[in-house]
Design an enzyme around this catalytic site. Structure first.
Site, PDB file in Angstrom:
ATOM      1  N   LYS A 104       1.274   4.192  -2.832  1.00 19.16           N
ATOM      2  CA  LYS A 104       1.003   5.619  -2.565  1.00 19.16           C
ATOM      3  C   LYS A 104       2.233   6.476  -2.868  1.00 19.16           C
ATOM      4  O   LYS A 104       2.119   7.563  -3.431  1.00 19.16           O
ATOM      5  CB  LYS A 104       0.566   5.822  -1.106  1.00 19.16           C
ATOM      6  CG  LYS A 104      -0.820   5.254  -0.777  1.00 19.16           C
ATOM      7  CD  LYS A 104      -1.939   5.998  -1.501  1.00 19.16           C
ATOM      8  CE  LYS A 104      -3.312   5.554  -1.035  1.00 19.16           C
ATOM      9  NZ  LYS A 104      -4.397   6.108  -1.862  1.00 19.16           N
ATOM     10  N   ILE A 139      -8.149   7.866   9.663  1.00 16.56           N
ATOM     11  CA  ILE A 139      -9.363   8.687   9.728  1.00 16.56           C
ATOM     12  C   ILE A 139     -10.418   7.997  10.602  1.00 16.56           C
ATOM     13  O   ILE A 139     -10.746   6.832  10.376  1.00 16.56           O
ATOM     14  CB  ILE A 139      -9.941   8.941   8.314  1.00 16.56           C
ATOM     15  CG1 ILE A 139      -8.863   9.514   7.378  1.00 16.56           C
ATOM     16  CG2 ILE A 139     -11.144   9.872   8.394  1.00 16.56           C
ATOM     17  CD1 ILE A 139      -8.287  10.853   7.771  1.00 16.56           C
ATOM     18  N   TYR A 152       0.842  -1.206   0.000  1.00 18.42           N
ATOM     19  CA  TYR A 152       0.000   0.000   0.000  1.00 18.42           C
ATOM     20  C   TYR A 152       0.878   1.258   0.000  1.00 18.42           C
ATOM     21  O   TYR A 152       0.680   2.174  -0.814  1.00 18.42           O
ATOM     22  CB  TYR A 152      -0.893  -0.047   1.241  1.00 18.42           C
ATOM     23  CG  TYR A 152      -1.769   1.157   1.484  1.00 18.42           C
ATOM     24  CD1 TYR A 152      -2.840   1.441   0.654  1.00 18.42           C
ATOM     25  CD2 TYR A 152      -1.548   1.981   2.589  1.00 18.42           C
ATOM     26  CE1 TYR A 152      -3.664   2.530   0.912  1.00 18.42           C
ATOM     27  CE2 TYR A 152      -2.369   3.065   2.846  1.00 18.42           C
ATOM     28  CZ  TYR A 152      -3.426   3.342   2.011  1.00 18.42           C
ATOM     29  OH  TYR A 152      -4.248   4.411   2.270  1.00 18.42           O
TER      30      TYR A 152
HETATM   31  N1  LIG Z   1      -9.503   5.772   5.871  1.00 20.12           N
HETATM   32  C1  LIG Z   1      -8.269   6.103   6.204  1.00 20.12           C
HETATM   33  O1  LIG Z   1      -7.919   6.098   7.383  1.00 20.12           O
HETATM   34  C2  LIG Z   1      -7.279   6.503   5.129  1.00 20.12           C
HETATM   35  C3  LIG Z   1      -5.993   6.914   5.528  1.00 20.12           C
HETATM   36  C4  LIG Z   1      -5.088   7.267   4.545  1.00 20.12           C
HETATM   37  C5  LIG Z   1      -5.449   7.282   3.208  1.00 20.12           C
HETATM   38  N2  LIG Z   1      -6.717   6.890   2.845  1.00 20.12           N
HETATM   39  C6  LIG Z   1      -7.035   6.885   1.407  1.00 20.12           C
HETATM   40  O2  LIG Z   1      -8.272   7.538   1.165  1.00 20.12           O
HETATM   41  C7  LIG Z   1      -8.970   6.885   0.099  1.00 20.12           C
HETATM   42  C8  LIG Z   1     -10.348   6.467   0.559  1.00 20.12           C
HETATM   43  O3  LIG Z   1     -10.203   5.607   1.676  1.00 20.12           O
HETATM   44  P1  LIG Z   1     -11.445   4.967   2.455  1.00 20.12           P
HETATM   45  O4  LIG Z   1     -11.024   4.793   3.852  1.00 20.12           O
HETATM   46  O5  LIG Z   1     -12.688   5.701   2.148  1.00 20.12           O
HETATM   47  O6  LIG Z   1     -11.460   3.523   1.773  1.00 20.12           O
HETATM   48  P2  LIG Z   1     -12.652   2.450   1.746  1.00 20.12           P
HETATM   49  O7  LIG Z   1     -12.026   1.104   1.571  1.00 20.12           O
HETATM   50  O8  LIG Z   1     -13.581   2.674   2.881  1.00 20.12           O
HETATM   51  O9  LIG Z   1     -13.397   2.856   0.405  1.00 20.12           O
HETATM   52  C9  LIG Z   1     -12.900   2.597  -0.862  1.00 20.12           C
HETATM   53  C10 LIG Z   1     -14.086   2.477  -1.801  1.00 20.12           C
HETATM   54  O10 LIG Z   1     -13.557   2.139  -3.091  1.00 20.12           O
HETATM   55  C11 LIG Z   1     -14.411   1.170  -3.662  1.00 20.12           C
HETATM   56  N3  LIG Z   1     -13.664   0.389  -4.649  1.00 20.12           N
HETATM   57  C12 LIG Z   1     -12.827  -0.655  -4.462  1.00 20.12           C
HETATM   58  N4  LIG Z   1     -12.388  -1.115  -5.627  1.00 20.12           N
HETATM   59  C13 LIG Z   1     -12.951  -0.336  -6.580  1.00 20.12           C
HETATM   60  C14 LIG Z   1     -12.894  -0.308  -7.994  1.00 20.12           C
HETATM   61  N5  LIG Z   1     -12.154  -1.204  -8.676  1.00 20.12           N
HETATM   62  N6  LIG Z   1     -13.596   0.626  -8.645  1.00 20.12           N
HETATM   63  C15 LIG Z   1     -14.374   1.531  -7.988  1.00 20.12           C
HETATM   64  N7  LIG Z   1     -14.480   1.545  -6.646  1.00 20.12           N
HETATM   65  C16 LIG Z   1     -13.769   0.626  -5.958  1.00 20.12           C
HETATM   66  C17 LIG Z   1     -14.893   0.310  -2.511  1.00 20.12           C
HETATM   67  O11 LIG Z   1     -16.090  -0.364  -2.845  1.00 20.12           O
HETATM   68  C18 LIG Z   1     -15.061   1.361  -1.414  1.00 20.12           C
HETATM   69  O12 LIG Z   1     -16.382   1.846  -1.388  1.00 20.12           O
HETATM   70  C19 LIG Z   1      -8.061   5.727  -0.340  1.00 20.12           C
HETATM   71  O13 LIG Z   1      -7.251   6.146  -1.408  1.00 20.12           O
HETATM   72  C20 LIG Z   1      -7.204   5.483   0.867  1.00 20.12           C
HETATM   73  O14 LIG Z   1      -5.984   4.909   0.514  1.00 20.12           O
HETATM   74  C21 LIG Z   1      -7.623   6.500   3.782  1.00 20.12           C
END
Ligand SMILES: NC(=O)c1ccc[n+]([C@@H]2O[C@H](COP(=O)([O-])OP(=O)(O)OC[C@H]3O[C@@H](n4cnc5c(N)ncnc54)[C@H](O)[C@@H]3O)[C@@H](O)[C@H]2O)c1
Length: 319
Positions: A147, A173, A143
């Site tokens: 990134k 988050i 991951y």
């Molecule tokens: N949540 C955190 O703590 C956190 C921290 C750092 C970075 N991020 C980044 O923020 C972004 C969102 O994170 P999140 O926590 O909402 O993730 P999440 O896993 O809750 O949501 C990701 C969404 O993407 C969808 N998805 C998966 N594969 C897909 C595809 N092939 N096509 C379309 N949609 C698809 C999933 O169904 C899901 O709804 C990501 O890039 C993640 O790396 C999140």
């Protein structure tokens, strides 16, 4: 706004609340939500929604043309803990989706991109406390590697092709409206659900695993603010450090005990502890504060009371 906004991965933890916020700001029909699956009712009912795979370039183009999209928020990704179990799938999703969106902007089809990075870009050789904006980055998770690579490509597309791509390195988050998607910081959400249901939680991280965290409302505010800032204020075109709170499972448990007196925590660290150990404990986000005026509103106390209240209400509604 001159064109619509498209959110890819809108049904996830961050995408759901981001979509609702952008609909509130720009109008429901101006913000198109998309994902490979359907999401929360409020999201599905409040505006346009399309089933869209982030790796399907032709379909993305079709949706962009159909809705006259000018801004894309690419939230689809495979997160840290899940990606370790399917490295190649994670790499393909995290990289292919980004290239599709960067190329759309390079070809003049869209004007602006938001793409989230993560504290996972850092690794064991990075200074752990107050991690600087520019420092050693040797991530050890698939991951984190995806990134960090994504950040390099964002900067490359900005320099070479003038693509207006903006990015934040989100910390963990914390939120209650949508469940988290398989990250290393998910314990800080599970703990609230278990504290309210059972007054007990077994943490998959060790008690002293300090990590940078942020309440969802702050993360959404940062995302909206960086996208609304004038282009010349965005001086970092890889990704900005962003910080709010930093705590350990033990500190969070003590905070919860102030509200739930009989709450008890135990520790059974698993493979996610190794990931946590490779990440910073706290982040220096002075560049974001100076360049585009970032400030956070939620400290540990406010985040904890908001989570206890929100998770409590959600569990009552389900019962
Ligand atoms: N949540 C955190 O703590 C956190 C921290 C750092 C970075 N991020 C980044 O923020 C972004 C969102 O994170 P999140 O926590 O909402 O993730 P999440 O896993 O809750 O949501 C990701 C969404 O993407 C969808 N998805 C998966 N594969 C897909 C595809 N092939 N096509 C379309 N949609 C698809 C999933 O169904 C899901 O709804 C990501 O890039 C993640 O790396 C999140």
């Amino acid at each position: 706004m001159a064109g619509r906004i498209l959110i890819i991965g809108a049904c996830g933890q961050i995408g759901t609340e981001l979509t609702l916020k952008l609909r509130e700001i720009h109008g429901n029909d101006q913000v198109v939500a998309s994902d490979i699956r359907e999401g929360a009712e409020e999201l599905m009912q409040s505006g346009p929604f399309e089933i869209l795979n982030a790796t399907d370039e032709a379909h993305i183009k079709e949706i962009v043309e159909k809705y006259k999209v000018k801004e894309v928020y690419l939230m689809a990704a495979m997160l840290s803990a899940t990606a370790e179990k399917a490295p190649m799938k994670a790499w393909d999703l995290n990289m292919d989706s980004l290239f599709h969106i960067l190329n759309l902007a390079k070809d003049g089809k869209i004007d602006k991109i938001f793409w989230p990075s993560s504290i996972a870009v850092f690794g064991p050789s990075t200074p752990k406390d107050d991690t600087p904006q520019t420092t050693i980055m040797e991530p050890t998770t698939v991951y984190g590697i995806s990134k960090q690579t994504g950040e390099r490509w964002c900067e490359y597309y900005f320099r070479k092709f003038g693509v207006d791509v903006r990015s934040i390195r989100y910390p963990g988050i914390i939120s209650y409206k949508t469940l988290p998607g398989g990250g290393t910081t998910d314990y800080a959400i599970e703990i609230f659900h278990e504290a309210i249901k059972n007054s007990q939680y077994t943490s998959f991280l060790a008690k002293d695993a300090a990590l940078p965290m942020m309440y969802m409302d702050d993360a959404i505010k940062a995302t909206v603010d960086i996208m609304e800032a004038p282009a010349e204020k965005i001086k970092v075109r890889s990704s900005y450090n962003l910080a709010a709170i930093s705590f350990t499972p033990e500190i969070l448990a003590e905070e919860i005990k102030k509200h739930i007196k009989d709450f008890e925590i135990s520790y059974e660290p698993d493979f996610r502890q190794n990931i946590a150990e490779s990440w910073p404990s706290s982040i220096d986000d002075s560049s974001a504060r100076e360049d585009w005026g970032w400030t956070h509103d939620f400290d540990l106390d406010r985040m904890t009371t908001t989570m206890l209240d929100g998770v409590g209400k959600t569990l009552k509604e389900k019962a």
